[in-house]
Design an enzyme around this catalytic site. Sequence first.
Site, PDB file in Angstrom:
ATOM      1  N   TYR A 177     -29.903   6.097  10.936  1.00 25.46           N
ATOM      2  CA  TYR A 177     -29.575   5.492   9.619  1.00 25.46           C
ATOM      3  C   TYR A 177     -28.542   4.312   9.534  1.00 25.46           C
ATOM      4  CZ  TYR A 177     -28.076   5.777   4.891  1.00 25.46           C
ATOM      5  OH  TYR A 177     -27.489   5.322   3.585  1.00 25.46           O
ATOM      6  N   ARG A 227     -15.766  10.185   4.486  1.00 28.65           N
ATOM      7  CA  ARG A 227     -15.159  10.123   3.553  1.00 28.65           C
ATOM      8  C   ARG A 227     -15.821  10.262   2.234  1.00 28.65           C
ATOM      9  NH1 ARG A 227     -13.614   4.186   2.090  1.00 28.65           N
ATOM     10  NH2 ARG A 227     -15.692   4.393   1.342  1.00 28.65           N
ATOM     11  N   ARG A 237     -27.028  13.073  -2.758  1.00 28.44           N
ATOM     12  CA  ARG A 237     -27.086  12.498  -1.642  1.00 28.44           C
ATOM     13  C   ARG A 237     -26.467  13.186  -0.519  1.00 28.44           C
ATOM     14  NH1 ARG A 237     -25.577   6.351  -3.049  1.00 28.44           N
ATOM     15  NH2 ARG A 237     -23.561   7.642  -3.558  1.00 28.44           N
ATOM     16  N   PHE A 295     -11.644 -11.560  10.634  1.00 29.38           N
ATOM     17  CA  PHE A 295     -12.451 -11.116   9.842  1.00 29.38           C
ATOM     18  C   PHE A 295     -13.487  -9.761  10.438  1.00 29.38           C
ATOM     19  CE2 PHE A 295     -17.206 -10.909   8.653  1.00 29.38           C
ATOM     20  CZ  PHE A 295     -17.176 -10.997   7.384  1.00 29.38           C
TER      21      PHE A 295
END
Length: 441
Positions: A177, A227, A237, A295
Amino acid sequence: MGKLGELLAHPVELKSALILKFIRQPLYSNEASMSADVKKCYELLTKTSRSFAAVIMELHPELRNAVAIFYLILRALDTIEDDMTIDVDEKVRLLEEFDGKLDTLDWSFNGNGPNEKDRDVLVEFPYILREYHNLKPEYQQVIKKITKEMAKGMVKYVLDAEFTLNGVATVQDYDMYCHYVAGLVGDGLTELIVLANFGSPSLYESDGNSKLFESMGLFLQKTNIIRDYAEDLRDGRTFWPKEIWAQHTDKLASLATDADNGVACINHLVLNALSHVEDVLTYLSLIEEQSSFQFCAIPQVMAIATLSLVFNNATVLQKNVKIRKGETCYLILKSRTLKGCVEIFTYYLRQIKQSLQVNDPNYLKINIQIARIEQYIEEMYQDNLPENVAPIKTPVYLSTSKRTVQDNKVVPVIEEENYKFNIGLTILMTLAFAIVHRLMK
Protein backbone atom coordinates in the site's frame (compact mmCIF):
# COMPACT_ATOMS: atom_id res chain seq x y z
CA MET A 1 0.94 27.96 24.55
CA GLY A 2 0.72 29.94 21.30
CA LYS A 3 3.25 29.90 18.50
CA LEU A 4 5.10 32.94 19.87
CA GLY A 5 5.23 31.38 23.31
CA GLU A 6 6.63 28.17 21.85
CA LEU A 7 9.34 30.11 20.02
CA LEU A 8 10.28 32.10 23.12
CA ALA A 9 10.48 28.87 25.11
CA HIS A 10 12.90 27.41 22.54
CA PRO A 11 15.52 30.07 21.70
CA VAL A 12 17.34 27.94 19.12
CA GLU A 13 14.10 27.48 17.24
CA LEU A 14 13.35 31.21 17.49
CA LYS A 15 16.76 31.93 15.98
CA SER A 16 16.08 29.42 13.17
CA ALA A 17 12.69 30.97 12.43
CA LEU A 18 14.21 34.45 12.17
CA ILE A 19 17.06 33.28 9.95
CA LEU A 20 14.64 31.38 7.71
CA LYS A 21 12.30 34.38 7.46
CA PHE A 22 14.74 37.26 7.11
CA ILE A 23 18.27 36.06 6.31
CA ARG A 24 18.46 32.80 4.39
CA GLN A 25 18.55 33.17 0.63
CA PRO A 26 17.09 30.42 -1.60
CA LEU A 27 19.53 28.66 -3.90
CA TYR A 28 17.42 29.58 -6.91
CA SER A 29 15.05 32.52 -6.98
CA ASN A 30 11.64 32.45 -8.62
CA GLU A 31 11.81 33.31 -12.29
CA ALA A 32 10.09 36.60 -13.10
CA SER A 33 9.60 35.65 -16.75
CA MET A 34 7.15 32.80 -16.20
CA SER A 35 4.51 32.25 -18.86
CA ALA A 36 0.85 32.64 -17.92
CA ASP A 37 0.39 28.84 -17.99
CA VAL A 38 3.36 28.25 -15.69
CA LYS A 39 2.13 30.90 -13.25
CA LYS A 40 -1.29 29.25 -13.21
CA CYS A 41 0.32 25.88 -12.45
CA TYR A 42 2.17 27.33 -9.48
CA GLU A 43 -1.02 28.99 -8.26
CA LEU A 44 -2.68 25.56 -8.30
CA LEU A 45 0.34 24.07 -6.58
CA THR A 46 0.18 26.68 -3.82
CA LYS A 47 -3.53 25.97 -3.32
CA THR A 48 -2.86 22.26 -2.80
CA SER A 49 0.13 22.71 -0.50
CA ARG A 50 1.74 26.07 0.28
CA SER A 51 4.73 24.52 2.06
CA PHE A 52 5.41 21.97 -0.67
CA ALA A 53 5.06 24.64 -3.36
CA ALA A 54 7.66 26.77 -1.58
CA VAL A 55 10.15 23.88 -1.53
CA ILE A 56 9.56 23.08 -5.22
CA MET A 57 10.06 26.73 -6.17
CA GLU A 58 13.60 26.55 -4.76
CA LEU A 59 14.60 23.61 -6.95
CA HIS A 60 17.16 23.94 -9.73
CA PRO A 61 15.40 25.34 -12.86
CA GLU A 62 16.27 22.12 -14.71
CA LEU A 63 13.88 20.15 -12.50
CA ARG A 64 11.58 22.77 -10.99
CA ASN A 65 8.75 22.64 -13.53
CA ALA A 66 9.06 18.88 -14.03
CA VAL A 67 8.61 18.23 -10.30
CA ALA A 68 5.78 20.77 -10.04
CA ILE A 69 3.87 19.22 -12.94
CA PHE A 70 4.57 15.70 -11.62
CA TYR A 71 3.10 16.68 -8.25
CA LEU A 72 0.03 18.35 -9.79
CA ILE A 73 -0.73 15.35 -12.02
CA LEU A 74 -0.52 12.96 -9.07
CA ARG A 75 -2.62 15.36 -6.99
CA ALA A 76 -5.28 15.32 -9.71
CA LEU A 77 -5.22 11.53 -9.74
CA ASP A 78 -5.47 11.44 -5.95
CA THR A 79 -8.41 13.87 -6.00
CA ILE A 80 -10.37 11.43 -8.15
CA GLU A 81 -9.48 8.46 -5.96
CA ASP A 82 -10.32 10.26 -2.69
CA ASP A 83 -13.69 11.64 -3.78
CA MET A 84 -16.40 9.43 -2.30
CA THR A 85 -19.11 11.25 -4.29
CA ILE A 86 -17.90 9.69 -7.55
CA ASP A 87 -19.59 6.41 -8.51
CA VAL A 88 -17.20 3.48 -8.17
CA ASP A 89 -17.51 2.37 -11.80
CA GLU A 90 -16.94 5.93 -13.00
CA LYS A 91 -13.98 6.30 -10.66
CA VAL A 92 -12.36 3.10 -11.92
CA ARG A 93 -12.84 4.20 -15.53
CA LEU A 94 -11.29 7.61 -14.83
CA LEU A 95 -8.32 6.09 -13.05
CA GLU A 96 -7.69 3.48 -15.72
CA GLU A 97 -7.81 6.07 -18.50
CA PHE A 98 -5.98 8.85 -16.68
CA ASP A 99 -2.46 8.30 -18.05
CA GLY A 100 -3.93 8.45 -21.58
CA LYS A 101 -5.28 11.94 -20.86
CA LEU A 102 -1.68 13.13 -20.67
CA ASP A 103 -1.47 12.73 -24.44
CA THR A 104 -4.13 15.43 -24.85
CA LEU A 105 -3.95 19.20 -24.45
CA ASP A 106 -7.44 20.12 -23.29
CA TRP A 107 -8.90 17.37 -21.08
CA SER A 108 -10.46 18.45 -17.81
CA PHE A 109 -12.89 17.01 -15.25
CA ASN A 110 -15.67 18.85 -13.46
CA GLY A 111 -17.30 15.86 -11.76
CA ASN A 112 -15.82 16.14 -8.28
CA GLY A 113 -18.05 16.94 -5.35
CA PRO A 114 -18.31 20.69 -4.58
CA ASN A 115 -16.47 20.27 -1.28
CA GLU A 116 -13.52 18.34 -2.70
CA LYS A 117 -10.50 20.40 -1.66
CA ASP A 118 -8.37 20.12 -4.81
CA ARG A 119 -11.11 19.93 -7.46
CA ASP A 120 -9.62 23.02 -9.19
CA VAL A 121 -6.59 20.97 -10.22
CA LEU A 122 -8.88 18.83 -12.38
CA VAL A 123 -11.14 21.65 -13.55
CA GLU A 124 -8.11 23.61 -14.77
CA PHE A 125 -6.11 20.60 -15.88
CA PRO A 126 -5.46 22.00 -19.41
CA TYR A 127 -2.92 24.44 -17.90
CA ILE A 128 -1.07 21.45 -16.45
CA LEU A 129 -1.29 19.49 -19.70
CA ARG A 130 0.20 22.30 -21.75
CA GLU A 131 3.18 22.60 -19.43
CA TYR A 132 3.55 18.82 -19.27
CA HIS A 133 4.02 18.84 -23.06
CA ASN A 134 6.68 21.55 -22.70
CA LEU A 135 8.85 19.27 -20.53
CA LYS A 136 11.68 17.23 -21.98
CA PRO A 137 10.33 14.00 -23.54
CA GLU A 138 12.29 11.85 -21.09
CA TYR A 139 10.71 13.70 -18.15
CA GLN A 140 7.26 13.24 -19.69
CA GLN A 141 7.86 9.50 -20.01
CA VAL A 142 8.78 9.18 -16.33
CA ILE A 143 5.71 11.12 -15.21
CA LYS A 144 3.37 9.15 -17.46
CA LYS A 145 4.84 5.81 -16.34
CA ILE A 146 4.44 6.60 -12.63
CA THR A 147 0.93 8.00 -13.21
CA LYS A 148 -0.11 4.75 -14.88
CA GLU A 149 1.38 2.61 -12.09
CA MET A 150 -0.19 4.70 -9.33
CA ALA A 151 -3.60 4.61 -11.03
CA LYS A 152 -3.31 0.83 -11.29
CA GLY A 153 -2.70 0.64 -7.55
CA MET A 154 -5.62 2.94 -6.79
CA VAL A 155 -7.97 0.78 -8.87
CA LYS A 156 -6.75 -2.26 -6.96
CA TYR A 157 -7.72 -0.71 -3.62
CA VAL A 158 -10.98 0.83 -4.86
CA LEU A 159 -12.16 -2.63 -5.97
CA ASP A 160 -10.76 -4.50 -2.95
CA ALA A 161 -13.80 -4.98 -0.71
CA GLU A 162 -11.70 -6.55 2.06
CA PHE A 163 -9.38 -3.53 2.15
CA THR A 164 -12.35 -1.16 2.17
CA LEU A 165 -13.96 -2.97 5.10
CA ASN A 166 -10.97 -4.05 7.18
CA GLY A 167 -7.93 -2.11 5.98
CA VAL A 168 -4.45 -3.56 5.65
CA ALA A 169 -3.96 -7.16 6.74
CA THR A 170 -0.26 -8.10 6.64
CA VAL A 171 3.02 -6.19 6.86
CA GLN A 172 3.61 -7.19 3.24
CA ASP A 173 0.25 -5.61 2.32
CA TYR A 174 1.25 -2.55 4.37
CA ASP A 175 4.46 -2.18 2.35
CA MET A 176 2.57 -2.65 -0.90
CA TYR A 177 0.00 0.00 0.00
CA CYS A 178 2.78 2.44 0.94
CA HIS A 179 4.54 1.56 -2.33
CA TYR A 180 1.56 2.67 -4.40
CA VAL A 181 0.91 5.78 -2.30
CA ALA A 182 4.49 6.99 -1.74
CA GLY A 183 7.08 4.54 -3.06
CA LEU A 184 6.11 5.28 -6.65
CA VAL A 185 6.55 9.00 -6.02
CA GLY A 186 10.08 8.29 -4.81
CA ASP A 187 10.59 6.15 -7.90
CA GLY A 188 9.61 8.95 -10.27
CA LEU A 189 11.49 11.71 -8.44
CA THR A 190 14.63 9.58 -8.35
CA GLU A 191 14.49 8.87 -12.06
CA LEU A 192 14.07 12.60 -12.74
CA ILE A 193 17.08 13.40 -10.52
CA VAL A 194 19.24 10.81 -12.27
CA LEU A 195 18.13 11.95 -15.74
CA ALA A 196 19.11 15.50 -14.79
CA ASN A 197 22.56 14.21 -13.68
CA PHE A 198 21.89 15.52 -10.18
CA GLY A 199 22.49 12.21 -8.42
CA SER A 200 24.50 9.02 -8.71
CA PRO A 201 23.08 6.51 -11.23
CA SER A 202 23.20 3.94 -8.41
CA LEU A 203 20.14 5.70 -6.96
CA TYR A 204 18.08 4.05 -9.65
CA GLU A 205 20.02 1.03 -10.90
CA SER A 206 18.42 -2.38 -10.28
CA ASP A 207 21.55 -3.87 -8.71
CA GLY A 208 20.28 -4.10 -5.17
CA ASN A 209 20.07 -0.34 -4.64
CA SER A 210 16.66 -0.12 -6.27
CA LYS A 211 15.13 -0.36 -2.78
CA LEU A 212 16.68 2.96 -1.76
CA PHE A 213 14.03 5.16 -3.41
CA GLU A 214 11.35 2.78 -2.16
CA SER A 215 12.49 3.30 1.42
CA MET A 216 12.39 7.08 0.98
CA GLY A 217 8.67 6.89 0.22
CA LEU A 218 7.81 4.17 2.72
CA PHE A 219 9.56 5.93 5.61
CA LEU A 220 7.49 9.06 5.04
CA GLN A 221 4.19 7.26 4.48
CA LYS A 222 4.53 4.95 7.47
CA THR A 223 5.29 7.92 9.70
CA ASN A 224 2.13 9.66 8.51
CA ILE A 225 0.04 6.51 9.00
CA ILE A 226 1.23 6.09 12.58
CA ARG A 227 0.57 9.75 13.40
CA ASP A 228 -2.89 9.82 11.76
CA TYR A 229 -4.45 6.93 13.72
CA ALA A 230 -7.16 9.01 15.43
CA GLU A 231 -8.02 11.05 12.33
CA ASP A 232 -8.24 7.97 10.10
CA LEU A 233 -10.37 6.14 12.65
CA ARG A 234 -12.84 9.03 12.72
CA ASP A 235 -12.99 8.94 8.92
CA GLY A 236 -13.69 5.21 8.90
CA ARG A 237 -10.28 4.26 7.48
CA THR A 238 -7.64 1.91 8.84
CA PHE A 239 -4.08 1.65 7.61
CA TRP A 240 -2.29 0.10 10.59
CA PRO A 241 -1.55 -3.51 9.51
CA LYS A 242 -3.53 -6.15 11.38
CA GLU A 243 -0.45 -8.39 11.55
CA ILE A 244 1.01 -5.81 13.97
CA TRP A 245 -2.01 -4.42 15.83
CA ALA A 246 -3.48 -7.91 16.42
CA GLN A 247 -0.49 -8.59 18.68
CA HIS A 248 -1.72 -5.82 20.99
CA THR A 249 -5.55 -5.87 20.75
CA ASP A 250 -8.52 -7.75 19.33
CA LYS A 251 -9.96 -4.64 17.71
CA LEU A 252 -8.00 -1.72 16.29
CA ALA A 253 -10.51 0.92 17.42
CA SER A 254 -10.26 -0.26 21.04
CA LEU A 255 -6.68 1.04 21.26
CA ALA A 256 -8.15 4.55 21.51
CA THR A 257 -9.24 3.70 25.08
CA ASP A 258 -6.40 1.30 25.94
CA ALA A 259 -3.31 3.46 26.37
CA ASP A 260 -0.93 0.67 27.44
CA ASN A 261 -1.57 -1.57 24.46
CA GLY A 262 -2.03 1.44 22.18
CA VAL A 263 1.41 2.78 23.03
CA ALA A 264 2.94 -0.67 22.60
CA CYS A 265 1.36 -0.87 19.14
CA ILE A 266 2.62 2.61 18.21
CA ASN A 267 6.12 1.62 19.25
CA HIS A 268 5.87 -1.60 17.26
CA LEU A 269 4.95 0.40 14.15
CA VAL A 270 7.83 2.82 14.79
CA LEU A 271 10.15 -0.18 14.92
CA ASN A 272 8.87 -1.23 11.51
CA ALA A 273 9.41 2.28 10.10
CA LEU A 274 12.97 2.45 11.46
CA SER A 275 13.93 -0.46 9.20
CA HIS A 276 14.10 2.08 6.33
CA VAL A 277 16.51 4.55 7.95
CA GLU A 278 19.75 3.05 6.63
CA ASP A 279 18.41 3.21 3.06
CA VAL A 280 17.28 6.80 3.59
CA LEU A 281 20.74 7.90 4.75
CA THR A 282 22.41 6.03 1.90
CA TYR A 283 20.06 7.65 -0.62
CA LEU A 284 20.84 11.14 0.68
CA SER A 285 24.58 10.46 0.42
CA LEU A 286 24.12 9.80 -3.31
CA ILE A 287 22.40 13.11 -4.16
CA GLU A 288 24.95 15.44 -5.75
CA GLU A 289 23.06 18.65 -6.62
CA GLN A 290 22.34 20.86 -3.60
CA SER A 291 18.72 21.94 -4.22
CA SER A 292 17.75 18.33 -4.99
CA PHE A 293 19.48 17.23 -1.79
CA GLN A 294 17.53 19.74 0.28
CA PHE A 295 14.29 18.79 -1.47
CA CYS A 296 14.83 15.13 -0.56
CA ALA A 297 16.29 15.70 2.91
CA ILE A 298 13.67 18.00 4.45
CA PRO A 299 10.75 15.49 4.45
CA GLN A 300 13.02 12.77 5.85
CA VAL A 301 14.24 14.80 8.84
CA MET A 302 10.65 15.85 9.48
CA ALA A 303 9.71 12.18 9.49
CA ILE A 304 12.31 11.11 12.06
CA ALA A 305 11.34 14.07 14.26
CA THR A 306 7.68 13.02 13.99
CA LEU A 307 8.52 9.40 14.79
CA SER A 308 10.28 10.58 17.93
CA LEU A 309 7.20 12.62 18.85
CA VAL A 310 4.71 9.78 18.36
CA PHE A 311 6.90 7.15 20.01
CA ASN A 312 5.52 6.06 23.40
CA ASN A 313 2.97 8.88 23.12
CA ALA A 314 -0.60 7.97 24.06
CA THR A 315 -1.84 11.33 22.74
CA VAL A 316 -1.58 9.85 19.22
CA LEU A 317 -4.52 7.61 20.11
CA GLN A 318 -6.75 10.66 20.65
CA LYS A 319 -5.61 13.31 18.19
CA ASN A 320 -3.12 14.22 15.49
CA VAL A 321 0.19 15.46 16.90
CA LYS A 322 2.68 17.66 15.04
CA ILE A 323 6.19 18.92 15.63
CA ARG A 324 6.51 22.60 16.55
CA LYS A 325 6.75 25.23 13.81
CA GLY A 326 10.04 26.45 15.24
CA GLU A 327 11.37 22.91 15.26
CA THR A 328 10.44 22.68 11.57
CA CYS A 329 12.45 25.86 10.87
CA TYR A 330 15.43 24.43 12.70
CA LEU A 331 15.24 21.15 10.76
CA ILE A 332 15.00 22.94 7.40
CA LEU A 333 18.21 24.87 8.11
CA LYS A 334 20.08 21.99 9.73
CA SER A 335 19.32 19.49 6.95
CA ARG A 336 21.21 21.39 4.24
CA THR A 337 24.20 19.09 4.73
CA LEU A 338 24.38 15.33 4.98
CA LYS A 339 26.28 15.73 8.25
CA GLY A 340 23.43 17.86 9.57
CA CYS A 341 20.89 15.22 8.54
CA VAL A 342 22.89 12.50 10.25
CA GLU A 343 23.08 14.58 13.44
CA ILE A 344 19.31 15.09 13.31
CA PHE A 345 18.67 11.36 12.93
CA THR A 346 21.15 10.59 15.72
CA TYR A 347 19.45 13.05 18.08
CA TYR A 348 15.92 11.76 17.52
CA LEU A 349 17.00 8.12 17.66
CA ARG A 350 18.43 8.84 21.10
CA GLN A 351 15.17 10.54 22.07
CA ILE A 352 13.30 7.40 21.06
CA LYS A 353 15.71 5.26 23.03
CA GLN A 354 15.30 7.45 26.12
CA SER A 355 11.50 7.15 25.88
CA LEU A 356 11.59 3.37 25.54
CA GLN A 357 10.27 1.53 28.59
CA VAL A 358 11.76 -1.75 29.77
CA ASN A 359 8.31 -3.39 29.79
CA ASP A 360 7.72 -2.62 26.11
CA PRO A 361 7.13 -5.92 24.24
CA ASN A 362 9.68 -4.86 21.61
CA TYR A 363 12.20 -3.35 24.01
CA LEU A 364 15.08 -5.53 22.83
CA LYS A 365 14.22 -5.30 19.12
CA ILE A 366 13.97 -1.50 19.22
CA ASN A 367 17.32 -1.22 21.00
CA ILE A 368 18.92 -3.54 18.45
CA GLN A 369 17.45 -1.59 15.51
CA ILE A 370 18.69 1.74 16.87
CA ALA A 371 22.13 0.26 17.56
CA ARG A 372 22.24 -1.06 13.99
CA ILE A 373 21.49 2.41 12.60
CA GLU A 374 24.07 4.03 14.89
CA GLN A 375 26.67 1.53 13.72
CA TYR A 376 25.77 2.31 10.11
CA ILE A 377 26.22 6.03 10.78
CA GLU A 378 29.69 5.29 12.18
CA GLU A 379 30.47 3.44 8.95
CA MET A 380 29.39 6.47 6.93
CA TYR A 381 31.98 8.80 8.48
CA GLN A 382 34.43 6.61 10.45
CA ASP A 383 35.52 9.68 12.46
CA ASN A 384 36.51 7.82 15.62
CA LEU A 385 39.11 5.42 14.26
CA PRO A 386 42.33 4.88 16.27
CA GLU A 387 45.40 6.73 15.08
CA ASN A 388 47.05 5.20 11.99
CA VAL A 389 43.98 3.07 11.23
CA ALA A 390 42.72 3.71 7.72
CA PRO A 391 38.95 3.87 7.09
CA ILE A 392 37.28 0.91 5.43
CA LYS A 393 36.22 2.17 2.02
CA THR A 394 32.71 0.75 1.94
CA PRO A 395 30.26 2.07 -0.68
CA VAL A 396 28.46 4.28 1.84
CA TYR A 397 31.75 5.65 3.17
CA LEU A 398 32.79 6.59 -0.36
CA SER A 399 29.45 8.21 -1.22
CA THR A 400 29.48 10.07 2.12
CA SER A 401 32.99 11.33 1.44
CA LYS A 402 31.91 12.57 -1.97
CA ARG A 403 28.83 14.25 -0.53
CA THR A 404 31.01 15.90 2.15
CA VAL A 405 32.75 17.87 -0.59
CA GLN A 406 29.40 19.50 -1.39
CA ASP A 407 28.64 19.92 2.33
CA ASN A 408 31.85 21.91 2.71
CA LYS A 409 30.55 24.41 0.14
CA VAL A 410 27.40 24.94 2.19
CA VAL A 411 29.16 25.51 5.53
CA PRO A 412 30.36 29.09 4.69
CA VAL A 413 26.78 30.01 3.74
CA ILE A 414 25.54 28.77 7.12
CA GLU A 415 28.33 30.65 8.92
CA GLU A 416 27.45 33.85 7.04
CA GLU A 417 23.79 33.51 8.08
CA ASN A 418 24.79 33.10 11.72
CA TYR A 419 27.12 36.10 11.46
CA LYS A 420 24.33 38.29 10.06
CA PHE A 421 21.97 37.08 12.77
CA ASN A 422 24.48 37.89 15.53
CA ILE A 423 25.12 41.36 14.10
CA GLY A 424 21.39 42.03 13.89
CA LEU A 425 20.85 40.77 17.43
CA THR A 426 23.68 42.94 18.73
CA ILE A 427 22.19 46.03 17.06
CA LEU A 428 18.73 45.29 18.47
CA MET A 429 20.08 44.70 21.98
CA THR A 430 22.11 47.91 21.82
CA LEU A 431 19.06 49.90 20.73
CA ALA A 432 16.92 48.28 23.43
CA PHE A 433 19.55 49.07 26.09
CA ALA A 434 19.77 52.66 24.87
CA ILE A 435 15.98 53.09 25.03
CA VAL A 436 15.75 51.59 28.52
CA HIS A 437 18.67 53.72 29.69
CA ARG A 438 17.00 56.88 28.33
CA LEU A 439 13.67 56.02 29.97
CA MET A 440 15.34 55.47 33.34
CA LYS A 441 16.96 58.93 33.37
